[in-house]
Design a protein around this motif. Sequence first.
Motif, PDB file in Angstrom:
ATOM      1  N   PRO A 151      -6.601   3.392  -9.032  1.00  0.00           N
ATOM      2  CA  PRO A 151      -7.555   2.616  -8.229  1.00  0.00           C
ATOM      3  C   PRO A 151      -8.818   3.424  -7.920  1.00  0.00           C
ATOM      4  O   PRO A 151      -8.863   4.629  -8.158  1.00  0.00           O
ATOM      5  N   THR A 152      -9.839   2.769  -7.410  1.00  0.00           N
ATOM      6  CA  THR A 152     -11.112   3.448  -7.119  1.00  0.00           C
ATOM      7  C   THR A 152     -11.080   4.193  -5.783  1.00  0.00           C
ATOM      8  O   THR A 152     -12.021   4.910  -5.465  1.00  0.00           O
ATOM      9  N   VAL A 153     -10.013   3.988  -5.012  1.00  0.00           N
ATOM     10  CA  VAL A 153      -9.846   4.717  -3.749  1.00  0.00           C
ATOM     11  C   VAL A 153      -8.426   5.276  -3.699  1.00  0.00           C
ATOM     12  O   VAL A 153      -7.547   4.832  -4.443  1.00  0.00           O
ATOM     13  N   LYS A 154      -8.208   6.220  -2.790  1.00  0.00           N
ATOM     14  CA  LYS A 154      -6.871   6.837  -2.712  1.00  0.00           C
ATOM     15  C   LYS A 154      -5.914   5.976  -1.903  1.00  0.00           C
ATOM     16  O   LYS A 154      -6.150   5.725  -0.718  1.00  0.00           O
ATOM     17  N   PRO A 155      -4.792   5.569  -2.501  1.00  0.00           N
ATOM     18  CA  PRO A 155      -3.762   4.864  -1.740  1.00  0.00           C
ATOM     19  C   PRO A 155      -3.202   5.789  -0.657  1.00  0.00           C
ATOM     20  O   PRO A 155      -3.256   7.017  -0.787  1.00  0.00           O
ATOM     21  N   VAL A 156      -2.663   5.203   0.390  1.00  0.00           N
ATOM     22  CA  VAL A 156      -2.119   5.972   1.512  1.00  0.00           C
ATOM     23  C   VAL A 156      -0.606   5.826   1.536  1.00  0.00           C
ATOM     24  O   VAL A 156      -0.091   4.785   1.959  1.00  0.00           O
ATOM     25  N   PRO A 157       0.137   6.846   1.087  1.00  0.00           N
ATOM     26  CA  PRO A 157       1.602   6.735   1.120  1.00  0.00           C
ATOM     27  C   PRO A 157       2.119   6.711   2.565  1.00  0.00           C
ATOM     28  O   PRO A 157       1.451   7.203   3.486  1.00  0.00           O
ATOM     29  N   TYR A 158       3.288   6.141   2.731  1.00  0.00           N
ATOM     30  CA  TYR A 158       3.868   5.996   4.070  1.00  0.00           C
ATOM     31  C   TYR A 158       3.865   7.322   4.831  1.00  0.00           C
ATOM     32  O   TYR A 158       3.495   7.378   6.012  1.00  0.00           O
ATOM     33  N   ALA A 159       4.266   8.377   4.132  1.00  0.00           N
ATOM     34  CA  ALA A 159       4.409   9.680   4.797  1.00  0.00           C
ATOM     35  C   ALA A 159       3.100  10.185   5.395  1.00  0.00           C
ATOM     36  O   ALA A 159       3.096  10.891   6.404  1.00  0.00           O
ATOM     37  N   ASP A 160       1.987   9.826   4.770  1.00  0.00           N
ATOM     38  CA  ASP A 160       0.685  10.310   5.248  1.00  0.00           C
ATOM     39  C   ASP A 160      -0.036   9.313   6.141  1.00  0.00           C
ATOM     40  O   ASP A 160      -1.166   9.577   6.582  1.00  0.00           O
ATOM     41  N   ALA A 161       0.584   8.196   6.388  1.00  0.00           N
ATOM     42  CA  ALA A 161      -0.139   7.116   7.068  1.00  0.00           C
ATOM     43  C   ALA A 161      -0.280   7.376   8.562  1.00  0.00           C
ATOM     44  O   ALA A 161       0.679   7.786   9.218  1.00  0.00           O
ATOM     45  N   PRO A 162      -1.460   7.114   9.105  1.00  0.00           N
ATOM     46  CA  PRO A 162      -1.629   7.194  10.563  1.00  0.00           C
ATOM     47  C   PRO A 162      -0.819   6.065  11.218  1.00  0.00           C
ATOM     48  O   PRO A 162      -0.444   5.103  10.548  1.00  0.00           O
ATOM     49  N   PRO A 163      -0.546   6.189  12.503  1.00  0.00           N
ATOM     50  CA  PRO A 163       0.342   5.225  13.182  1.00  0.00           C
ATOM     51  C   PRO A 163      -0.059   3.758  13.001  1.00  0.00           C
ATOM     52  O   PRO A 163       0.810   2.906  12.782  1.00  0.00           O
ATOM     53  N   ALA A 164      -1.350   3.456  13.046  1.00  0.00           N
ATOM     54  CA  ALA A 164      -1.759   2.051  12.926  1.00  0.00           C
ATOM     55  C   ALA A 164      -1.415   1.489  11.552  1.00  0.00           C
ATOM     56  O   ALA A 164      -1.035   0.321  11.416  1.00  0.00           O
ATOM     57  N   VAL A 165      -1.555   2.319  10.527  1.00  0.00           N
ATOM     58  CA  VAL A 165      -1.219   1.888   9.163  1.00  0.00           C
ATOM     59  C   VAL A 165       0.296   1.765   9.021  1.00  0.00           C
ATOM     60  O   VAL A 165       0.814   0.805   8.459  1.00  0.00           O
ATOM     61  N   ARG A 166       0.993   2.748   9.573  1.00  0.00           N
ATOM     62  CA  ARG A 166       2.456   2.735   9.491  1.00  0.00           C
ATOM     63  C   ARG A 166       3.042   1.499  10.172  1.00  0.00           C
ATOM     64  O   ARG A 166       4.021   0.915   9.699  1.00  0.00           O
ATOM     65  N   ALA A 167       2.415   1.074  11.245  1.00  0.00           N
ATOM     66  CA  ALA A 167       2.904  -0.118  11.944  1.00  0.00           C
ATOM     67  C   ALA A 167       2.801  -1.349  11.046  1.00  0.00           C
ATOM     68  O   ALA A 167       3.684  -2.210  11.035  1.00  0.00           O
ATOM     69  N   VAL A 168       1.723  -1.427  10.276  1.00  0.00           N
ATOM     70  CA  VAL A 168       1.584  -2.554   9.344  1.00  0.00           C
ATOM     71  C   VAL A 168       2.635  -2.448   8.242  1.00  0.00           C
ATOM     72  O   VAL A 168       3.303  -3.425   7.907  1.00  0.00           O
ATOM     73  N   TYR A 169       2.780  -1.261   7.691  1.00  0.00           N
ATOM     74  CA  TYR A 169       3.799  -1.057   6.648  1.00  0.00           C
ATOM     75  C   TYR A 169       5.184  -1.474   7.168  1.00  0.00           C
ATOM     76  O   TYR A 169       5.958  -2.138   6.460  1.00  0.00           O
ATOM     77  N   ASP A 170       5.496  -1.070   8.383  1.00  0.00           N
ATOM     78  CA  ASP A 170       6.808  -1.418   8.940  1.00  0.00           C
ATOM     79  C   ASP A 170       6.961  -2.934   9.075  1.00  0.00           C
ATOM     80  O   ASP A 170       8.016  -3.491   8.767  1.00  0.00           O
ATOM     81  N   ASP A 171       5.898  -3.578   9.509  1.00  0.00           N
ATOM     82  CA  ASP A 171       5.973  -5.034   9.667  1.00  0.00           C
ATOM     83  C   ASP A 171       6.131  -5.724   8.315  1.00  0.00           C
ATOM     84  O   ASP A 171       6.850  -6.723   8.193  1.00  0.00           O
ATOM     85  N   ILE A 172       5.461  -5.209   7.300  1.00  0.00           N
ATOM     86  CA  ILE A 172       5.602  -5.781   5.950  1.00  0.00           C
ATOM     87  C   ILE A 172       7.065  -5.682   5.501  1.00  0.00           C
ATOM     88  O   ILE A 172       7.659  -6.660   5.029  1.00  0.00           O
TER      89      ILE A 172
END
Lengths: 133, 133, 133, 133, 133, 133
Positions: C2-23
């Motif tokens: 991709p043209t930007v860096k994906p954010v793996p779960y392990a590196d995700a800040p809390p706000a991103v992790r919360a979305v991942y968890d909800d997904i």
Amino acid sequence: MPTVKPVPYADAPPAVRAVYDDIMTTRKVDWINNFWLTLAHHPATLKRTWESVKEVMAPGALDPLVKEMVYLAVSASNNCEYCIRSHTAAARKAGMTEAMLGELMAVVGMANETNRLANGYQVEVDERFKQAP
Amino acid sequence: MPTVKPVPYADAPPAVRAVYDDIMTTRKVDWINNFWLTLAHHPATLKRTWESVKEVMAPGALDPLVKEMVYLAVSASNNCEYCIRSHTAAARKAGMTEAMLGELMAVVGMANETNRLANGYQVEVDERFKQAP
Amino acid sequence: MPTVKPVPYADAPPAVRAVYDDIMTTRKVDWINNFWLTLAHHPATLKRTWESVKEVMAPGALDPLVKEMVYLAVSASNNCEYCIRSHTAAARKAGMTEAMLGELMAVVGMANETNRLANGYQVEVDERFKQAP
Amino acid sequence: MPTVKPVPYADAPPAVRAVYDDIMTTRKVDWINNFWLTLAHHPATLKRTWESVKEVMAPGALDPLVKEMVYLAVSASNNCEYCIRSHTAAARKAGMTEAMLGELMAVVGMANETNRLANGYQVEVDERFKQAP
Amino acid sequence: MPTVKPVPYADAPPAVRAVYDDIMTTRKVDWINNFWLTLAHHPATLKRTWESVKEVMAPGALDPLVKEMVYLAVSASNNCEYCIRSHTAAARKAGMTEAMLGELMAVVGMANETNRLANGYQVEVDERFKQAP
Amino acid sequence: MPTVKPVPYADAPPAVRAVYDDIMTTRKVDWINNFWLTLAHHPATLKRTWESVKEVMAPGALDPLVKEMVYLAVSASNNCEYCIRSHTAAARKAGMTEAMLGELMAVVGMANETNRLANGYQVEVDERFKQAP
């Protein structure tokens, strides 16, 4: 790989094989390209699409080379890689030279540009362009 | 009405008038259609677009009728009403018969259908289609 | 890539992790697909897009299978490879059979063809079709 | 007005009239809408398109309401006014409620948004989405 | 690989080489990207396209960064992989930050969604929006 | 007229009215344009779309004028008349001059042209363009 399983000639049920045979006979080739092998996943779509393409692309008021170039022009405009590659090959086989391909792409590019200028400014249709013949 | 004010010949500054004159001379007509009158809102776009269209649509390896039909095919595919109407008129003027228009639209329709079947199933490009000549 | 860096779960800040968890909770899966990992490049877009998709794709007047098939139909029409592949998988998971997929693609192809015939000829809308219910 | 002359029933040659009759019989209606009257400009296109639409839209693995909604979704995505209006009417006739239409358009809008996010970032297809069943 | 043979600098005829030189001088780079090498297949298209791009993308009422972002927005909307990747790179070079890219894609996604909602419901244009300034 | 009944303020249920009020407050206007009145046919879509647009179009790393111009660029490329007219008006209100509009449309036209040239020839992505930053 495609999202469905292509159907090779050897595994094809009779109805599919009949379409494959007609494709090879009509086009005077001895192989079936992936488009048809993949459409065979749904035999009714294979048969209907082939019969339509066969009818539409046959020589008529427009010759087959013009039809192939129009097909390529639309496919380039819509960005269908499969169709761009297969119809570039088909148009060349029907006689398209490199100079013709260059002019074709130039027209496709220009049309895509002016389509957006006309729409982007909401240019009003001239009265003279509104009549059917 | 368009989103910008068209520039009638009488009000056009010299640079715009020069383009209008060249359009009428090149096309052997005595009027300017709304597309150019509207583009004149931005004179640099008017001049560049006209010069490009003039070059691209001139007779070459493809004759003007084929070019007009390709232009119409792309415009129909993109749904630009202005371009559909103006290039249907231009193609007829260049010799397109009703039978040719019928076949042209049939190819446009078919290409749009098969473009989506190829993309929708993600049909794999055959190796034979991958070579440049 | 991709043209930007994906954010793996392990590196995700809390706000991103919360979305991942909800997904993962909402979809009852234990992994996050690349679409969401990539959107996380811009956390506000990740959150807004997920919440919108979650709301729009929930069971309602239309069942989830129909919604997935409509999503696939639009994606095939627009040629988004990622969306075609992910929603073909999602629709199958929701119960789409191979026969249903075949008919779906047939409708998508036909609609794309007749859309261009209607626009290409500038067919006039019938009065009967102009009323809201 | 369209770019070609529609063919009213009274003036239609027998081959065109046969298609018109089949449309009215199949759909249990007593009129022909402008799409078919206009396609009749090129009788081969009229016949082939009608037979294809008739086959594709018949009840099968997908019911007619789902097919009409998919048709509408594609037409909305492609911006074909004629097709949007005629298939909104057809879908309502087939049982689409206002709530269903609302959800349908929501899915169409969302798919168009995420198609561009996936393409705009060039999101990589997950390995798990690459297998055919 | 492309459908035509790219023309490397070493093999380029003088007219093509002159365009390559102007590209490198104008952009202050020491290489030519594949887009131009491929367009050189048809030298008239190479020259016209380069001169148009050079004129259109030059600083003016809009600064180069805004122009690059608009180019990227259109390319993302149309799904041209080459253009998405090359203009993401160009926009970054012109100063686009990751936050700006995130907001840009959010606008592109939203516009694509609301375009279909407006068309899908055939929303009527408000009188106040119909006037040119 | 639209395909569904718009919901005037006077007839709006409280949830719809709350969105209308927020639109007027946020935009500092005293009327609601047809887009929102029509979306209100499906209140969940009205609310979600408004909240998304409000978030996406707020000042951030990109200023509101740039965002409006990008919205217009995408709408012109997609040919959404409603969106073209409303966002041309909005961009002007945010400070877009006629010269800026002229350059914007020039970029939109050029991007649409080169998108098709790149796709039509299947130009290969340069290695240098493949890295994320």
